[in-house]
Design an enzyme around this catalytic site. Structure first.
Site, PDB file in Angstrom:
ATOM      1  N   CYS A 101     -31.258  20.780 -26.504  1.00 30.43           N
ATOM      2  CA  CYS A 101     -30.616  21.877 -25.802  1.00 30.43           C
ATOM      3  C   CYS A 101     -31.387  22.224 -24.523  1.00 30.43           C
ATOM      4  O   CYS A 101     -31.730  21.343 -23.745  1.00 30.43           O
ATOM      5  CB  CYS A 101     -30.471  23.068 -26.749  1.00 30.43           C
ATOM      6  SG  CYS A 101     -29.271  24.315 -26.220  1.00 30.43           S
ATOM      7  N   ASP A 102     -31.701  23.474 -24.297  1.00 30.43           N
ATOM      8  CA  ASP A 102     -32.320  23.862 -23.029  1.00 30.43           C
ATOM      9  C   ASP A 102     -33.751  23.363 -22.884  1.00 30.43           C
ATOM     10  O   ASP A 102     -34.292  23.355 -21.772  1.00 30.43           O
ATOM     11  CB  ASP A 102     -32.283  25.384 -22.863  1.00 30.43           C
ATOM     12  CG  ASP A 102     -31.902  25.799 -21.446  1.00 30.43           C
ATOM     13  OD1 ASP A 102     -31.120  25.062 -20.802  1.00 30.43           O
ATOM     14  OD2 ASP A 102     -32.376  26.848 -20.979  1.00 30.43           O
TER      15      ASP A 102
END
Length: 206
Positions: A101-102
């Site tokens: 993800c991030d």
């Protein structure tokens, strides 16, 4: 015991850590340790409180098999910069580096994604945030997760694929057993059993 370090920042995505941490921590010879900026409780997006085992400074003094960067809402803050030294330590000792993800955007911002195939949530977002430090657009692939050598990246919906690639990279058990583990959670209990029966050539399938 072989340690696997999980980097958790404030408002981390708890579901991204759950499957892989639970599996690793039950394996003989492996133990999961959590790392953050301070030894104070940090909170997940789901409201869980976690007291880290190590600070980043302490973790840099450890030997570990993998560094797992769990996504969340703090990877674009100044707190994420404190992870840099630990990533460098992981590179130096040849540990697996896995980001989801991030956290993949963070890796892009420090130039770690430029020379190997990788993925993230969205290429344009990765380019916008990482800026000039990211020159790997030609290496970007739209998949749930991908592993190249010791680098694993995944998008935010690929936590099971992410977990599978970490298990494969660490060679914790035979590949067939890892695939069975993955199918059990990806397909669901009954479908996974049916697939096993089909693979075994058994006729008793509903």
């Amino acid at each position: 015991m072989t340690e696997v370090l999980f980097v958790l920042l404030e408002e981390y995505a708890d579901w991204e850590a759950a499957s892989i941490a639970a599996e690793l921590n039950q394996l003989e010879g492996f133990t999961v340790k959590t790392v953050s900026n301070e030894k104070q409780a940090i909170h997940s997006m789901g409201g869980f409180s976690t007291l880290p085992d190590y600070t980043f400074v302490e973790a840099c003094q450890k030997e570990f098999a993998a560094l797992v960067l769990i996504g969340g809402k703090s990877w674009r803050s100044d707190k994420a910069k404190e992870v840099d030294a630990l990533v460098e330590k992981a590179k130096q000792q040849g540990a697996v580096i896995a980001a989801i993800c991030d956290a993949t955007v963070y890796l892009g911002s420090i130039g770690l994604l430029n020379d190997q195939k990788h993925t993230s949530n969205q290429l344009q977002d990765l380019q916008d945030y990482a800026g000039a430090n990211y020159t790997g657009a030609n290496q970007y692939v739209e998949v749930q997760a991908i592993r190249v050598d010791n680098l694993i990246t995944a998008n935010g919906t690929g936590h099971l694929e992410f977990a599978k690639e970490i298990l494969l990279a660490l060679q914790v058990k035979p590949e067939k057993e890892i695939e069975q583990w993955y199918n059990f959670y990806k397909l669901g209990y009954y479908e996974a059993i049916k697939q096993e029966l089909r693979n075994a050539g058994t006729d008793h399938i509903d």
